[in-house]
Design a protein around this motif. Structure first.
Motif, PDB file in Angstrom:
ATOM      1  N   PHE A 108      88.313  39.681  48.232  1.00  0.00           N
ATOM      2  CA  PHE A 108      87.636  39.137  47.054  1.00  0.00           C
ATOM      3  C   PHE A 108      86.603  38.078  47.443  1.00  0.00           C
ATOM      4  CE2 PHE A 108      91.558  40.197  44.359  1.00  0.00           C
ATOM      5  CZ  PHE A 108      90.934  41.247  43.724  1.00  0.00           C
ATOM      6  N   ILE A 109      87.029  37.101  48.259  1.00  0.00           N
ATOM      7  CA  ILE A 109      86.112  36.012  48.598  1.00  0.00           C
ATOM      8  C   ILE A 109      85.003  36.525  49.511  1.00  0.00           C
ATOM      9  CG2 ILE A 109      87.366  35.149  50.623  1.00  0.00           C
ATOM     10  CD1 ILE A 109      85.577  33.065  47.894  1.00  0.00           C
ATOM     11  N   GLY A 110      85.299  37.552  50.293  1.00  0.00           N
ATOM     12  CA  GLY A 110      84.259  38.166  51.107  1.00  0.00           C
ATOM     13  C   GLY A 110      83.156  38.757  50.246  1.00  0.00           C
ATOM     14  N   VAL A 111      83.543  39.464  49.189  1.00  0.00           N
ATOM     15  CA  VAL A 111      82.556  40.066  48.292  1.00  0.00           C
ATOM     16  C   VAL A 111      81.757  38.990  47.573  1.00  0.00           C
ATOM     17  CG1 VAL A 111      82.218  41.531  46.264  1.00  0.00           C
ATOM     18  CG2 VAL A 111      83.906  42.173  47.984  1.00  0.00           C
ATOM     19  N   MET A 112      82.426  37.918  47.159  1.00  0.00           N
ATOM     20  CA  MET A 112      81.715  36.856  46.449  1.00  0.00           C
ATOM     21  C   MET A 112      80.729  36.151  47.374  1.00  0.00           C
ATOM     22  SD  MET A 112      84.602  35.422  43.788  1.00  0.00           S
ATOM     23  CE  MET A 112      83.430  35.032  42.474  1.00  0.00           C
ATOM     24  N   ASN A 113      81.099  36.011  48.650  1.00  0.00           N
ATOM     25  CA  ASN A 113      80.144  35.480  49.629  1.00  0.00           C
ATOM     26  C   ASN A 113      78.984  36.446  49.828  1.00  0.00           C
ATOM     27  OD1 ASN A 113      80.766  32.875  51.297  1.00  0.00           O
ATOM     28  ND2 ASN A 113      82.774  33.792  50.937  1.00  0.00           N
ATOM     29  N   LEU A 114      79.293  37.722  49.883  1.00  0.00           N
ATOM     30  CA  LEU A 114      78.269  38.732  50.118  1.00  0.00           C
ATOM     31  C   LEU A 114      77.253  38.773  48.984  1.00  0.00           C
ATOM     32  CD1 LEU A 114      77.454  41.105  52.034  1.00  0.00           C
ATOM     33  CD2 LEU A 114      78.795  42.603  50.539  1.00  0.00           C
ATOM     34  N   GLU A 115      77.734  38.625  47.749  1.00  0.00           N
ATOM     35  CA  GLU A 115      76.867  38.745  46.584  1.00  0.00           C
ATOM     36  C   GLU A 115      76.371  37.406  46.055  1.00  0.00           C
ATOM     37  OE1 GLU A 115      78.898  41.115  43.693  1.00  0.00           O
ATOM     38  OE2 GLU A 115      78.857  42.914  44.944  1.00  0.00           O
ATOM     39  N   GLY A 116      76.872  36.307  46.621  1.00  0.00           N
ATOM     40  CA  GLY A 116      76.479  34.995  46.115  1.00  0.00           C
ATOM     41  C   GLY A 116      76.976  34.778  44.705  1.00  0.00           C
ATOM     42  N   GLN A 117      78.199  35.192  44.454  1.00  0.00           N
ATOM     43  CA  GLN A 117      78.769  35.134  43.114  1.00  0.00           C
ATOM     44  C   GLN A 117      79.757  33.976  43.027  1.00  0.00           C
ATOM     45  OE1 GLN A 117      80.190  38.962  41.983  1.00  0.00           O
ATOM     46  NE2 GLN A 117      80.442  38.448  39.833  1.00  0.00           N
ATOM     47  N   GLY A 118      79.374  32.921  42.318  1.00  0.00           N
ATOM     48  CA  GLY A 118      80.235  31.755  42.179  1.00  0.00           C
ATOM     49  C   GLY A 118      80.133  30.784  43.334  1.00  0.00           C
ATOM     50  N   ILE A 119      79.530  31.213  44.427  1.00  0.00           N
ATOM     51  CA  ILE A 119      79.330  30.401  45.624  1.00  0.00           C
ATOM     52  C   ILE A 119      78.008  30.820  46.259  1.00  0.00           C
ATOM     53  CG2 ILE A 119      81.734  29.873  46.223  1.00  0.00           C
ATOM     54  CD1 ILE A 119      81.812  32.348  47.910  1.00  0.00           C
ATOM     55  N   PRO A 120      77.443  29.979  47.133  1.00  0.00           N
ATOM     56  CA  PRO A 120      76.184  30.367  47.784  1.00  0.00           C
ATOM     57  C   PRO A 120      76.348  31.658  48.593  1.00  0.00           C
ATOM     58  CG  PRO A 120      76.597  28.027  48.065  1.00  0.00           C
ATOM     59  CD  PRO A 120      77.851  28.605  47.487  1.00  0.00           C
ATOM     60  N   LYS A 121      75.332  32.482  48.572  1.00  0.00           N
ATOM     61  CA  LYS A 121      75.371  33.741  49.311  1.00  0.00           C
ATOM     62  C   LYS A 121      75.447  33.457  50.805  1.00  0.00           C
ATOM     63  CE  LYS A 121      72.998  38.209  49.495  1.00  0.00           C
ATOM     64  NZ  LYS A 121      71.870  38.999  48.937  1.00  0.00           N
ATOM     65  N   ASN A 122      76.387  34.130  51.476  1.00  0.00           N
ATOM     66  CA  ASN A 122      76.575  33.906  52.909  1.00  0.00           C
ATOM     67  C   ASN A 122      77.134  35.185  53.528  1.00  0.00           C
ATOM     68  OD1 ASN A 122      77.450  33.125  55.514  1.00  0.00           O
ATOM     69  ND2 ASN A 122      77.756  31.011  54.846  1.00  0.00           N
TER      70      ASN A 122
END
Length: 222
Positions: A108-122
Motif C-alpha cells: 500500500f505505502i509503496g503504491v502511495m509513494n509511486l503515485e504521490g498519493q497522500g505523500i510526496p511522490k518518491n
C-alpha cells in the motif's frame, strides 16, 4: 503486450485495496497478536459495513501495536469508510504497519509513494517497499517490481529480473502475472527470445482463471 493489457494495468490501486482488504479479513480469523479481539470485532463490523464501529475497534488494536489493525485504519482513511477520506492519514497508518513488517501495508505505502498519493511522490522509496513486500510473497508487489524492471522505472531495465518477479507471482496464482509472462514470451523482449511453448503455458493458465485478454492472446499462437 496488447493495448487492453496496458489499459487494465492503470488505476488498479482501488482494486488492490479491495483485494488485500479481503485477505486481511481472512487472516484476522486466525490472528494471534496484540489487540487480537479488537481486530476480530473490527473485521466483523467492517464485513457488515458498520464502519464507525469497525474504526473504533481497529483504532484500539492499532494503538496497541497490531499491524493488521494499523493497515485497516489505512484502508478506512483511503476509502473514506467511517471517517472522512484522508490520503495523508491513510499513508501514515500504512507506513506505520509497513515499518513493522506487514507485507500488505508495504505494498500500500509503496503504491502511495509511486503515485504521490497522500505523500510526496518518491519512486525510489516505492521500489524499496515493493522489494520488501515481494520478498515476503505479496503478489501485487511482485507485479509492481516486475513492471518496474521491465520498463526501467526508477531502476535499470532488467528483463531477467522482471521475468523472475512475474514468475514468482504467477506461480503463486496471480493471473495478471501469468498473462504478462505469456505476452512476453509470445512477442519476445530484449534479452528474452520468443518461446511459443512458454507463451501458451502462461496464457492458458491466465485464461483458465478467467482472463479474457489472455484468451485472445492465445489465438495468436500458431
Amino acid at each position: 503486450m496488447s493495448r487492453n493489457t496496458s489499459r487494465k494495468r492503470k488505476n488498479v490501486f482501488p482494486w488492490i485495496v479491495a483485494f488485500l482488504t479481503l485477505v486481511l479479513i481472512i487472516i484476522s480469523k486466525t490472528a494471534f497478536a496484540v489487540g487480537e479481539n479488537d481486530l476480530k470485532q473490527g473485521m466483523q463490523h467492517y464485513a457488515s459495513r458498520q464502519f464507525d464501529r469497525a474504526r473504533l475497534c481497529f483504532e484500539k488494536a492499532a494503538k496497541a501495536g497490531n499491524t493488521e489493525a494499523q493497515t485497516m485504519m489505512g484502508v478506512l482513511y483511503f476509502k473514506g469508510n467511517g471517517v472522512e477520506k484522508d490520503d495523508s492519514q491513510a499513508a501514515r497508518w500504512f507506513e506505520k504497519a509497513a515499518k513493522a513488517g506487514h507485507a500488505d501495508a508495504q505494498t500500500f505505502i509503496g503504491v502511495m509513494n509511486l503515485e504521490g498519493q497522500g505523500i510526496p511522490k518518491n519512486g525510489k522509496k516505492a521500489l524499496e517497499w515493493f522489494e520488501k513486500a515481494a520478498q515476503a510473497g505479496e503478489t501485487n508487489a511482485q507485479n509492481y517490481l516486475g513492471t518496474a524492471y521491465l520498463k526501467g522505472t526508477e531502476t535499470a531495465q532488467d528483463t531477467g529480473k522482471a521475468v523472475y518477479w512475474f514468475t514468482r507471482a504467477a506461480e503463486a496464482g496471480d493471473s495478471n502475472a501469468s498473462k504478462i509472462l505469456g505476452a512476453l514470451y509470445l512477442n519476445g523482449q530484449e534479452g528474452l527470445p520468443k518461446d511459443p511453448l512458454k507463451a501458451r503455458l502462461w496464457l492458458q493458465k491466465a485464461a483458465d482463471q478467467g482472463d479474457t485478454d489472455a484468451a485472445e492472446l492465445l489465438k495468436q499462437i500458431p
